[in-house]
Write a protein that holds these residues in place. Structure first.
Motif, PDB file in Angstrom:
ATOM      1  N   LYS A 237       0.832  -1.211   0.000  1.00 45.21           N
ATOM      2  CA  LYS A 237       0.000   0.000   0.000  1.00 45.21           C
ATOM      3  C   LYS A 237       0.864   1.256   0.000  1.00 45.21           C
ATOM      4  CE  LYS A 237      -4.041  -2.010   2.303  1.00 45.21           C
ATOM      5  NZ  LYS A 237      -4.857  -2.024   3.545  1.00 45.21           N
ATOM      6  N   ALA A 238       1.967   1.234   0.753  1.00 45.30           N
ATOM      7  CA  ALA A 238       2.880   2.379   0.771  1.00 45.30           C
ATOM      8  C   ALA A 238       3.537   2.561  -0.600  1.00 45.30           C
ATOM      9  CB  ALA A 238       3.939   2.186   1.856  1.00 45.30           C
ATOM     10  N   CYS A 239       3.883   1.461  -1.260  1.00 44.90           N
ATOM     11  CA  CYS A 239       4.470   1.543  -2.604  1.00 44.90           C
ATOM     12  C   CYS A 239       3.483   2.169  -3.594  1.00 44.90           C
ATOM     13  CB  CYS A 239       4.877   0.151  -3.089  1.00 44.90           C
ATOM     14  SG  CYS A 239       6.344  -0.536  -2.278  1.00 44.90           S
ATOM     15  N   VAL A 240       2.234   1.747  -3.527  1.00 44.52           N
ATOM     16  CA  VAL A 240       1.212   2.286  -4.429  1.00 44.52           C
ATOM     17  C   VAL A 240       1.025   3.777  -4.183  1.00 44.52           C
ATOM     18  CG1 VAL A 240      -1.236   2.199  -5.029  1.00 44.52           C
ATOM     19  CG2 VAL A 240       0.039   0.072  -4.688  1.00 44.52           C
ATOM     20  N   HIS A 241       1.028   4.172  -2.926  1.00 44.80           N
ATOM     21  CA  HIS A 241       0.899   5.600  -2.602  1.00 44.80           C
ATOM     22  C   HIS A 241       2.082   6.392  -3.152  1.00 44.80           C
ATOM     23  CE1 HIS A 241      -0.389   9.115  -0.270  1.00 44.80           C
ATOM     24  NE2 HIS A 241       0.894   9.295   0.009  1.00 44.80           N
ATOM     25  N   LEU A 242       3.285   5.826  -3.054  1.00 43.06           N
ATOM     26  CA  LEU A 242       4.472   6.520  -3.532  1.00 43.06           C
ATOM     27  C   LEU A 242       4.488   6.610  -5.056  1.00 43.06           C
ATOM     28  CD1 LEU A 242       7.048   7.896  -2.565  1.00 43.06           C
ATOM     29  CD2 LEU A 242       8.204   5.686  -2.644  1.00 43.06           C
ATOM     30  N   ILE A 243       3.899   5.635  -5.744  1.00 37.53           N
ATOM     31  CA  ILE A 243       3.805   5.703  -7.202  1.00 37.53           C
ATOM     32  C   ILE A 243       2.980   6.914  -7.626  1.00 37.53           C
ATOM     33  CG2 ILE A 243       2.802   4.571  -9.234  1.00 37.53           C
ATOM     34  CD1 ILE A 243       3.609   1.900  -7.989  1.00 37.53           C
ATOM     35  N   HIS A 244       1.900   7.170  -6.913  1.00 37.20           N
ATOM     36  CA  HIS A 244       1.006   8.280  -7.266  1.00 37.20           C
ATOM     37  C   HIS A 244       1.444   9.607  -6.662  1.00 37.20           C
ATOM     38  CE1 HIS A 244      -2.062   5.862  -9.287  1.00 37.20           C
ATOM     39  NE2 HIS A 244      -1.893   4.955  -8.338  1.00 37.20           N
ATOM     40  N   HIS A 245       2.225   9.560  -5.576  1.00 33.62           N
ATOM     41  CA  HIS A 245       2.652  10.781  -4.903  1.00 33.62           C
ATOM     42  C   HIS A 245       4.155  10.695  -4.664  1.00 33.62           C
ATOM     43  CE1 HIS A 245      -1.597  10.029  -3.811  1.00 33.62           C
ATOM     44  NE2 HIS A 245      -1.738  11.340  -3.968  1.00 33.62           N
ATOM     45  N   GLY A 246       4.916  11.059  -5.674  1.00 35.57           N
ATOM     46  CA  GLY A 246       6.370  10.956  -5.588  1.00 35.57           C
ATOM     47  C   GLY A 246       6.994  11.859  -4.540  1.00 35.57           C
TER      48      GLY A 246
ATOM     49  N   ALA B  78       6.408  10.549   7.008  1.00 37.79           N
ATOM     50  CA  ALA B  78       5.227  10.558   7.872  1.00 37.79           C
ATOM     51  C   ALA B  78       3.972  10.138   7.100  1.00 37.79           C
ATOM     52  CB  ALA B  78       5.042  11.939   8.482  1.00 37.79           C
ATOM     53  N   GLN B  79       3.853  10.568   5.853  1.00 36.14           N
ATOM     54  CA  GLN B  79       2.694  10.189   5.053  1.00 36.14           C
ATOM     55  C   GLN B  79       2.727   8.704   4.697  1.00 36.14           C
ATOM     56  OE1 GLN B  79       3.211  13.023   1.905  1.00 36.14           O
ATOM     57  NE2 GLN B  79       1.796  14.515   2.807  1.00 36.14           N
ATOM     58  N   LEU B  80       3.910   8.169   4.428  1.00 37.54           N
ATOM     59  CA  LEU B  80       4.023   6.737   4.128  1.00 37.54           C
ATOM     60  C   LEU B  80       3.719   5.894   5.364  1.00 37.54           C
ATOM     61  CD1 LEU B  80       7.254   6.740   1.937  1.00 37.54           C
ATOM     62  CD2 LEU B  80       4.907   6.436   1.149  1.00 37.54           C
ATOM     63  N   MET B  81       3.925   6.466   6.541  1.00 40.31           N
ATOM     64  CA  MET B  81       3.663   5.727   7.776  1.00 40.31           C
ATOM     65  C   MET B  81       2.172   5.620   8.084  1.00 40.31           C
ATOM     66  SD  MET B  81       6.744   6.718  10.382  1.00 40.31           S
ATOM     67  CE  MET B  81       6.022   5.665  11.648  1.00 40.31           C
ATOM     68  N   LYS B  82       1.335   6.228   7.277  1.00 42.25           N
ATOM     69  CA  LYS B  82      -0.103   5.972   7.392  1.00 42.25           C
ATOM     70  C   LYS B  82      -0.413   4.538   6.962  1.00 42.25           C
ATOM     71  CE  LYS B  82      -1.486  10.773   6.514  1.00 42.25           C
ATOM     72  NZ  LYS B  82      -2.214  11.690   5.587  1.00 42.25           N
ATOM     73  N   TYR B  83       0.491   3.966   6.163  1.00 47.39           N
ATOM     74  CA  TYR B  83       0.318   2.597   5.689  1.00 47.39           C
ATOM     75  C   TYR B  83       1.258   1.651   6.433  1.00 47.39           C
ATOM     76  CZ  TYR B  83      -1.844   5.344   1.992  1.00 47.39           C
ATOM     77  OH  TYR B  83      -2.616   6.238   1.311  1.00 47.39           O
TER      78      TYR B  83
ATOM     79  N   LEU C 176       8.747   6.482  16.532  1.00 45.75           N
ATOM     80  CA  LEU C 176       8.795   5.605  15.367  1.00 45.75           C
ATOM     81  C   LEU C 176       9.032   6.402  14.089  1.00 45.75           C
ATOM     82  CD1 LEU C 176       5.887   3.088  16.096  1.00 45.75           C
ATOM     83  CD2 LEU C 176       8.323   2.563  15.977  1.00 45.75           C
ATOM     84  N   THR C 177       8.397   7.558  13.987  1.00 42.87           N
ATOM     85  CA  THR C 177       8.611   8.416  12.814  1.00 42.87           C
ATOM     86  C   THR C 177      10.068   8.841  12.712  1.00 42.87           C
ATOM     87  OG1 THR C 177       6.333   9.228  13.012  1.00 42.87           O
ATOM     88  CG2 THR C 177       7.846  10.499  11.634  1.00 42.87           C
ATOM     89  N   THR C 178      10.669   9.165  13.849  1.00 40.98           N
ATOM     90  CA  THR C 178      12.085   9.540  13.863  1.00 40.98           C
ATOM     91  C   THR C 178      12.966   8.379  13.410  1.00 40.98           C
ATOM     92  OG1 THR C 178      11.672  11.088  15.690  1.00 40.98           O
ATOM     93  CG2 THR C 178      13.952  10.424  15.318  1.00 40.98           C
TER      94      THR C 178
ATOM     95  N   CYS D 247      19.448   4.180   4.648  1.00 40.68           N
ATOM     96  CA  CYS D 247      18.305   4.799   3.975  1.00 40.68           C
ATOM     97  C   CYS D 247      17.175   5.066   4.962  1.00 40.68           C
ATOM     98  CB  CYS D 247      17.780   3.883   2.864  1.00 40.68           C
ATOM     99  SG  CYS D 247      18.993   3.457   1.598  1.00 40.68           S
ATOM    100  N   ASP D 248      16.347   6.041   4.624  1.00 41.08           N
ATOM    101  CA  ASP D 248      15.097   6.189   5.354  1.00 41.08           C
ATOM    102  C   ASP D 248      14.020   5.362   4.658  1.00 41.08           C
ATOM    103  OD1 ASP D 248      14.074   7.641   3.172  1.00 41.08           O
ATOM    104  OD2 ASP D 248      14.711   9.556   4.021  1.00 41.08           O
TER     105      ASP D 248
END
Length: 561
Positions: free
Chosen positions: A209-218, A223-228, A247-249, A370-371
């Motif tokens: 789900k995070a990968c799909v979100h990153l495809i649409h929102h480069g 923090a936004q990826l951590m919603k998934y 955890l975000t840090t 990497c982050d």
């Protein structure tokens, strides 16, 4: 100083001509040591200890899987083979190191308490969470799991580069064309020279789900990826009690601690007369229950925790992990567990270190921490290139087949003439020359025609050939449109990721808590309040006595001192 031979085209001291190996040059030993140590360090870092960010595998793991897939064809539906055979082929053909290290890596790939999505299906004793070792390689058998095949299914499309093995007798893949981000899904632990890696496992569905979100929102943030991807998802469960900000840090910096503790619940049991039962049903990642039981048993024996009466292991295949703690009727369960969290491995910090090998501008692998976003982006970029190469390879095959089918169609339009030319020819080469002279055919089409079976020149067969030609041309045109648009290629990547998530659905094992659940350890809470007697003898000795029936007993106490 150290001696080093170097080229010398002059003469030696005695006047005789010298060769290139005669001259000795003195160099500082510190320079030689530094250079050789760096060479050794880079070899360990790139060829042993650190995983590739693209397929998430160390070289030994990649070679084991490649042997099982390519050489032995041990698919998920195949009959398993002895692990000794797998290890022998791996060490003999690709990984010239000890059998023990290869077998250890193979065992880990099969353990469901180490990997979130095991890549090998082991048959036999592959160890246990209690800390028991696996049986010898000659007894155990293995084959690939279904999800492991998705790491290698696209090898046949020439999607990745190949390189010679250590002795140049065969080729091996530089990286596997993984269809999912295995590095995050299964995690990895490794110690190199001067650096280490410790990446926790995650839930496959959340990562996709995070990968799909990153495809649409480069431009998405961590923090936004951590919603998934909310937190690691360990195979043996546990409860993460690190707060969301921390955890975000960790995911932004690529390193930091994540506090994990085992989970428990009260249980009523008629067998436990006048006592309470607490059941521990999950433990932190990497904790062996055998050593954990020994720790708790030592606490019971030494009476460091008077409220704890007994501990037992009631784990079975039906109910899963079950460590039973028997405590006194008036004991507070929260207090008992707070003591065990403090003094045993029921609570641990997982030190995240997201260091891996990433390709630089010249496609050379270099170590880097990497982050979360970088790790996902490296995988997606690699996946995009792999899908493009796959389509290009498929298009080449289609165009080659279309070319031959068009040759069949040309011959059929004047079949009688072609047959006369073939009958009048002297051999295959003469027939090929006459066909190319009389028809608009090239050598590839001509040789395919000459190898065609006679029954396939009938009207019924030519209709089949024309249907195939039409189908192949439509398929090739579809691929050309995909290759002409990056947007369409990304859509293919997205759809394949979603299909994988649907094929291998996973429920989250590790629960999420907060730092507020952590109770402060108070030593005063473990002092048992009871009546006691303090006796002072004539000679000045002082002793605490639990029960004292008569004064005459004090004389015996005095004698013992």
């Amino acid at each position: 100083m150290a001696k080093r031979k170097s080229a010398n085209n002059g003469t030696a001291n005695n006047g005789t001509p010298s060769t290139e190996s005669d001259r000795i040059e003195y160099v500082p030993i510190s320079d030689v040591t530094r250079r050789r140590y760096l060479n050794y360090a880079m070899s360990v870092i790139t060829s042993r200890a650190l995983p590739d960010v693209r397929d998430g595998l160390k070289p030994v793991q990649r070679r084991i899987l490649y042997v099982m897939y390519h050489d032995l064809r041990l698919m998920a539906n195949a009959k398993p083979r002895k692990c000794a055979k797998i290890c022998g082929d791996t060490t003999g053909n690709y990984h010239p190191h000890g059998d023990a290290s290869v077998y250890d890596a193979l065992v880990r790939l099969a353990q469901d308490f180490n990997l979130r999505s095991p890549l090998i299906n082991g048959q036999g004793n592959f160890g246990s969470i209690m800390g028991l070792p696996a049986a010898a390689a000659r007894y155990t058998e293995a084959r690939l799991t279904g999800i492991a095949e998705h790491l290698m299914n696209e090898l046949r499309y020439q999607t990745v580069d190949m390189r010679p093995n250590y002795d140049g007798t065969r080729d091996e893949p530089v990286v596997l064309p993984a269809r999912f981000p295995n590095l995050l899904v299964n995690g990895v632990h490794g110690i190199a020279v001067g650096m280490a890696t410790n990446i926790p496992p995650h839930n496959l569905g959340e990562v996709i789900k995070a990968c799909v979100h990153l495809i649409h929102h480069g431009d998405a943030t961590v923090a936004q990826l951590m919603k998934y991807i909310k937190a690691p998802d360990f195979p043996m469960g546990g409860r993460i009690v690190t707060d969301k900000r921390s955890l975000t840090t960790v995911y932004k910096d690529g390193r930091g601690p994540v506090k994990v503790r085992g989970e428990w619940k009260p249980e009523s049991d008629s067998r436990a007369k006048g006592a309470q039962r607490l059941v521990v049903y999950s433990v932190p990642y990497g904790v062996e229950t055998g050593s954990l039981l020994s720790e708790i048993g030592g606490i019971v024996e030494s009476r460091k925790l008077p409220q704890l009466v007994d501990v037992a292991d009631e784990t079975d295949d039906k109910n899963g992990l079950k460590i039973v703690l028997e405590i006194k009727p008036d004991a507070d369960p929260e207090t008992v567990m707070a003591f065990l969290y403090k003094h045993t491995n029921l609570e641990q910090n997982f030190s995240v270190n997201m260091t891996c090998l990433v390709p630089d501008e010249s496609n050379v692998l270099v170590p880097r921490r990497c982050d979360l976003k970088e790790m996902l982006q490296y995988f997606l970029d690699f996946r995009f290139v792999s899908v493009r190469k796959r389509f290009e390879f498929q298009l080449q095959l289609l165009e080659r087949r279309i070319h031959i089918l068009k040759g069949f169609e040309i011959i059929f339009n004047d079949l009688d003439k072609a047959l006369k030319l073939i009958r009048a020819s002297n051999g295959k080469q003469d027939a090929a020359k006459k066909l190319m002279d009389n028809f608009p055919l090239d050598e590839i089409q001509t040789m395919a025609i000459l190898e065609l079976q006679l029954y396939r020149i009938s009207r019924l067969e030519i209709n089949t050939i024309r249907e195939e030609l039409e189908e192949k041309e439509a398929e090739a045109e579809k691929i050309r449109k995909i290759l002409a648009s990056d947007k369409r290629l990304w859509k293919v990547v997205e759809n394949e990721l979603k299909e994988l998530a649907d094929e291998f659905p996973e429920k989250r094992q590790t629960r999420l808590g907060s730092s507020e659940e952590i109770t402060e350890f108070d030593p005063q809470a473990y002092i048992v309040r009871e009546n006691t007697n303090v006796v002072v003898s004539r000679e000045g000795w002082i002793k605490r006595v639990g029960r004292l029936k008569t004064k005459e007993g004090t004389q015996e106490l005095d004698k013992t001192r």
